[in-house]
Motif scaffolding. Structure first.
Motif, mmCIF file in Angstrom:
data_model
loop_
_atom_site.group_PDB
_atom_site.id
_atom_site.type_symbol
_atom_site.label_atom_id
_atom_site.label_comp_id
_atom_site.label_asym_id
_atom_site.label_seq_id
_atom_site.Cartn_x
_atom_site.Cartn_y
_atom_site.Cartn_z
ATOM 1 N N PHE A 76 0.807 -1.217 0.000
ATOM 2 C CA PHE A 76 0.000 0.000 0.000
ATOM 3 C C PHE A 76 0.845 1.274 0.000
ATOM 4 O O PHE A 76 0.365 2.330 0.382
ATOM 5 N N SER A 77 2.095 1.162 -0.432
ATOM 6 C CA SER A 77 2.976 2.329 -0.416
ATOM 7 C C SER A 77 2.529 3.396 -1.405
ATOM 8 O O SER A 77 2.701 4.595 -1.149
ATOM 9 N N LEU A 78 1.940 3.001 -2.525
ATOM 10 C CA LEU A 78 1.550 3.971 -3.544
ATOM 11 C C LEU A 78 0.228 4.657 -3.215
ATOM 12 O O LEU A 78 0.072 5.858 -3.424
ATOM 13 N N SER A 79 -0.713 3.915 -2.698
ATOM 14 C CA SER A 79 -2.019 4.508 -2.391
ATOM 15 C C SER A 79 -2.016 5.220 -1.050
ATOM 16 O O SER A 79 -2.919 6.000 -0.748
ATOM 17 N N GLY A 80 -0.999 4.974 -0.223
ATOM 18 C CA GLY A 80 -0.943 5.637 1.066
ATOM 19 C C GLY A 80 -2.043 5.195 2.000
ATOM 20 O O GLY A 80 -2.693 6.022 2.649
ATOM 21 N N SER A 81 -2.271 3.906 2.097
ATOM 22 C CA SER A 81 -3.336 3.366 2.943
ATOM 23 C C SER A 81 -2.735 2.710 4.176
ATOM 24 O O SER A 81 -1.559 2.349 4.193
ATOM 25 N N SER A 82 -3.569 2.540 5.186
ATOM 26 C CA SER A 82 -3.135 1.881 6.414
ATOM 27 C C SER A 82 -3.921 0.595 6.616
ATOM 28 O O SER A 82 -5.089 0.494 6.226
ATOM 29 N N VAL A 83 -3.265 -0.375 7.242
ATOM 30 C CA VAL A 83 -3.893 -1.650 7.570
ATOM 31 C C VAL A 83 -3.757 -1.866 9.073
ATOM 32 O O VAL A 83 -2.671 -1.701 9.632
ATOM 33 N N ILE A 84 -4.863 -2.199 9.713
ATOM 34 C CA ILE A 84 -4.860 -2.577 11.129
ATOM 35 C C ILE A 84 -5.358 -4.011 11.185
ATOM 36 O O ILE A 84 -6.451 -4.308 10.702
ATOM 37 N N ALA A 85 -4.570 -4.920 11.736
ATOM 38 C CA ALA A 85 -4.925 -6.336 11.707
ATOM 39 C C ALA A 85 -4.519 -7.011 13.009
ATOM 40 O O ALA A 85 -3.496 -6.665 13.601
#
Length: 349
Positions: free
Chosen positions: A297-306
């Motif tokens: 997700f480096s290009l879209s600038g998103s975060s993941v919480i898992a």
């Protein structure tokens, strides 16, 4: 350069930084020194705040999207905020009740575990306003019935009906010269002798019987039996299933269309997403991946919480979480994901 820590900041810098992050997470807009001097109770002039903001920018914690614009926290800054400054808010009673009820109702209904987890993921998506996701372990199917449909000289469709009512199809490559009668005999043998056993157990039993010459099969039929059972293992029966719900929540009119396109493309790359979630599976607690911290997700600038959830004996069996913009409400969403994982662990163990 090493990322700075909260302890390295002065009290003034820490408070200015916290105000900027809080405002950014609430609005998504850059924050200017004049706004901070007027509405936050810092008791500092706009010039003093600009000096502090400049220092924070030099540390890599803030960035200016445009000349003369306000400042935004960088991904490094967000990481420092989440790790060292954020005050998490426990899920509300209503949120906990929604999570508990969704899971319990699904399990009580006798639905397949994948359906239950899919419903829970959709519920988590709604509560968090992100895309919800869950990594479900593939269980070894228990055979109720297996049949073959010829497709050509060396190909057939193997149709497996599981004890839970699930139906799966696989294309099988058959031995050269296999007659149709051998396919019929193979299906009959499997259904009569191996019904009620898992695929892996069935394969072991067939191999042992053929080795000991106890199986009532000719050579060609035995090959068809082995091919029919092996195709599921060869196709990755232990590969986990990824369920994603609520992708539409990631499409906001204010977001750059190119970033949306990039993000939706990243979500389609299920193998890379599974690899990312495997990192959360290896941990004991909730993991947060902010923007470029995950290559996916480096290009879209998103975060993941898992967060991992556990089955019998406390063994990690899957991962539940959300995907959202870097501007998500970490203080609210992190405890929500953690609570969902713990509830799953309690109910499915």
């Amino acid at each position: 350069m090493l990322s700075p820590t909260v302890a390295e900041l002065t009290d003034r810098a820490r408070e200015v930084f916290r105000q900027i992050v809080d405002s950014y997470l609430a609005t998504g807009a850059p924050v200017g020194s004049r706004t901070l001097s007027r509405g936050t109770g810092l008791g500092l002039s706009a010039a003093s705040i600009r000096n502090v903001m400049q220092d924070l920018e030099e540390l890599g914690l803030l960035a200016a999207p445009h000349t003369s614009a306000g400042r935004l926290p960088t991904e490094i800054g967000l990481r420092m905020f989440v790790d060292g400054m954020m005050q998490a808010a426990e899920p509300s009673q209503a949120e906990r009740s929604a999570i508990d009820t969704s899971l319990q109702r699904g399990l009580d209904s006798g639905s397949a575990i994948e359906d239950v987890l899919g419903q829970t993921t959709a519920m988590l998506s709604g509560l968090s306003q992100c895309a919800g996701l869950v990594l479900v372990p593939r269980t070894d199917p228990v055979i109720r019935q297996l049949s073959f449909v010829p497709l050509g000289p060396r190909r057939a469709m193997a149709i497996l009906v599981g004890a839970d009512g699930s139906v799966e199809n696989r294309v099988v490559t058959l031995p050269e010269g296999l007659p149709p009668t051998a396919l019929e005999a193979a299906a009959q043998y499997i259904n009569q002798h191996l019904g009620g056993h898992t695929l892996s157990d069935a394969r072991s039993r067939v191999a042992a019987e053929i080795s000991a010459s106890r199986a009532t099969l000719d050579a060609m039929t035995a090959e068809a039996v082995e091919a029919g059972l092996a195709v599921w293992s060869a196709d990755g029966a232990q590969r986990p299933v990824l369920i994603v719900r609520g992708q539409a929540r990631l499409v906001e009119p204010s977001v750059d269309p190119e970033r949306i396109r990039q993000l939706l493309g990243e979500l389609e790359d299920k193998e890379d997403l599974v690899r990312l979630l495997d990192l959360a599976r290896e941990g004991d607690a909730t993991r947060i991946f902010i923007g470029a911290e995950s290559q996916l997700f480096s290009l879209s600038g998103s975060s993941v919480i898992a967060a991992p959830y556990r089955g019998a004996g406390g063994r990690v069996i899957g991962v539940v979480g959300v995907i959202g913009p870097t501007r998500l409400n970490y203080a609210r969403v992190i405890p929500m994901v953690d609570y969902t994982a713990k509830t799953l662990s309690r109910l499915v163990a």
